[in-house]
Scaffold this motif. Sequence first.
Motif, short mmCIF file in Angstrom:
data_model
loop_
_atom_site.label_atom_id
_atom_site.label_comp_id
_atom_site.label_asym_id
_atom_site.label_seq_id
_atom_site.Cartn_x
_atom_site.Cartn_y
_atom_site.Cartn_z
N ALA A 1 0.86 -1.19 0.00
CA ALA A 1 0.00 0.00 0.00
C ALA A 1 0.90 1.24 0.00
O ALA A 1 2.06 1.15 0.37
CB ALA A 1 -0.90 -0.02 1.23
N PRO A 2 0.38 2.40 -0.40
CA PRO A 2 1.24 3.60 -0.51
C PRO A 2 1.89 4.03 0.82
O PRO A 2 3.02 4.49 0.83
CB PRO A 2 0.28 4.68 -1.01
N SER B 1 6.23 -9.95 -11.45
CA SER B 1 4.80 -9.82 -11.72
C SER B 1 4.09 -11.10 -11.31
O SER B 1 4.71 -12.16 -11.24
CB SER B 1 4.54 -9.55 -13.21
N LYS B 2 2.81 -10.98 -11.07
CA LYS B 2 2.03 -12.15 -10.67
C LYS B 2 1.84 -13.11 -11.84
O LYS B 2 1.60 -14.30 -11.64
CB LYS B 2 0.67 -11.71 -10.11
N GLU B 3 1.94 -12.57 -13.07
CA GLU B 3 1.76 -13.41 -14.25
C GLU B 3 2.99 -14.28 -14.50
O GLU B 3 2.87 -15.44 -14.85
CB GLU B 3 1.51 -12.55 -15.50
N ASP C 1 9.81 -0.41 -16.67
CA ASP C 1 8.36 -0.40 -16.78
C ASP C 1 7.76 -0.74 -15.41
O ASP C 1 8.44 -1.31 -14.56
CB ASP C 1 7.93 -1.44 -17.82
N GLY C 2 6.50 -0.40 -15.23
CA GLY C 2 5.87 -0.67 -13.95
C GLY C 2 6.31 0.33 -12.90
O GLY C 2 6.74 1.44 -13.23
N GLU C 3 6.25 -0.06 -11.63
CA GLU C 3 6.60 0.86 -10.55
C GLU C 3 6.96 0.10 -9.28
O GLU C 3 6.66 -1.10 -9.14
CB GLU C 3 5.44 1.83 -10.28
N GLY C 4 7.61 0.80 -8.39
CA GLY C 4 8.02 0.16 -7.14
C GLY C 4 8.34 1.18 -6.07
O GLY C 4 8.36 2.39 -6.34
N TYR C 5 8.54 0.68 -4.86
CA TYR C 5 8.91 1.54 -3.74
C TYR C 5 10.29 1.16 -3.21
O TYR C 5 10.51 0.01 -2.85
CB TYR C 5 7.93 1.37 -2.57
N THR D 1 9.85 -2.74 -2.32
CA THR D 1 8.65 -3.53 -2.57
C THR D 1 7.92 -3.03 -3.80
O THR D 1 8.23 -1.98 -4.35
CB THR D 1 7.70 -3.58 -1.35
N LEU D 2 6.97 -3.83 -4.25
CA LEU D 2 6.12 -3.44 -5.36
C LEU D 2 4.99 -2.56 -4.85
O LEU D 2 4.68 -2.56 -3.66
CB LEU D 2 5.53 -4.68 -6.03
N THR D 3 4.35 -1.85 -5.79
CA THR D 3 3.12 -1.13 -5.44
C THR D 3 1.97 -2.13 -5.57
O THR D 3 2.19 -3.29 -5.95
CB THR D 3 2.88 0.04 -6.40
N ASP D 4 0.76 -1.68 -5.34
CA ASP D 4 -0.37 -2.60 -5.43
C ASP D 4 -0.69 -3.02 -6.86
O ASP D 4 -1.59 -3.81 -7.10
CB ASP D 4 -1.59 -2.06 -4.68
N LYS D 5 0.10 -2.51 -7.84
CA LYS D 5 -0.02 -3.00 -9.22
C LYS D 5 0.80 -4.28 -9.43
O LYS D 5 0.68 -4.95 -10.45
CB LYS D 5 0.43 -1.93 -10.21
N PHE D 6 1.66 -4.57 -8.48
CA PHE D 6 2.46 -5.80 -8.52
C PHE D 6 3.20 -6.01 -9.83
O PHE D 6 3.23 -7.12 -10.36
CB PHE D 6 1.59 -7.03 -8.19
N TYR D 7 3.77 -4.96 -10.35
CA TYR D 7 4.52 -5.14 -11.60
C TYR D 7 5.69 -4.17 -11.69
O TYR D 7 5.52 -2.95 -11.57
CB TYR D 7 3.60 -4.93 -12.81
N VAL D 8 6.86 -4.73 -11.91
CA VAL D 8 8.02 -3.90 -12.22
C VAL D 8 8.96 -4.65 -13.14
O VAL D 8 9.08 -5.88 -13.09
CB VAL D 8 8.79 -3.45 -10.95
#
Length: 175
Positions: free
Chosen positions: A17-18, A64-66, A96-100, A132-139
């Motif tokens: 979460a943010p 990614s979850k995929e 691509d994507g995002e992260g913290y 960590t990842l954001t709630d988009k779970f993709y980096v």
Amino acid sequence: KTEFYYMDDDVTQPFTAPHNSGKATPVEELLKLGVLYFQYPELEQVNELAKQRHYKNRDHIELSKEKIPEDVLNEKLKIFYEEHLHEDEEIRYIVDGEGYFDVRDLQDRWIRCKVVANDLLILPEGIYHRFTLTDKFYVKAIRLFQDEPKWIAINRAELDKGGEIARQQYLASVS
Ligand code: KMT
Ligand code: NI
């Protein structure tokens, strides 16, 4: 979008979460901690920086979850989220994507650096941090290594001699 802010300590929310406390962190504050941030739309700019700083290796990472089974991904995220330091500088470029990336300030507060595509972050050796990842779970990111592509994290709870030295040198560099 890219954002830097002090984290809240709401334990009811997952770490993806943010956790935005609403208090922004000025880039100058990060500079004082030795953290550098650049926006590089072209990979050539990343290559140039790597050359200037004598980086010899890199690898590509996609989370990614995929692409990764959920239990494996969760295990990776658990490791990345352990507060740690490195004996070498850490450079990460987001493709691509995002992260913290969370970094500790000198009062031991967490500053959350939300990074998105084209962001490049340099974390100095010896700074306590985690990812960590954001709630988009993709980096999709490039990890740059000064020498062999070897990622050694020294957890804060179990600093060894090398970690201790890196920490002392870091504190001296920011004081
Ligand atoms: C780090 O140093 O925490 C990592 O390599 C995490 C993945 S980089 C997007
Ligand atoms: Ni790290």
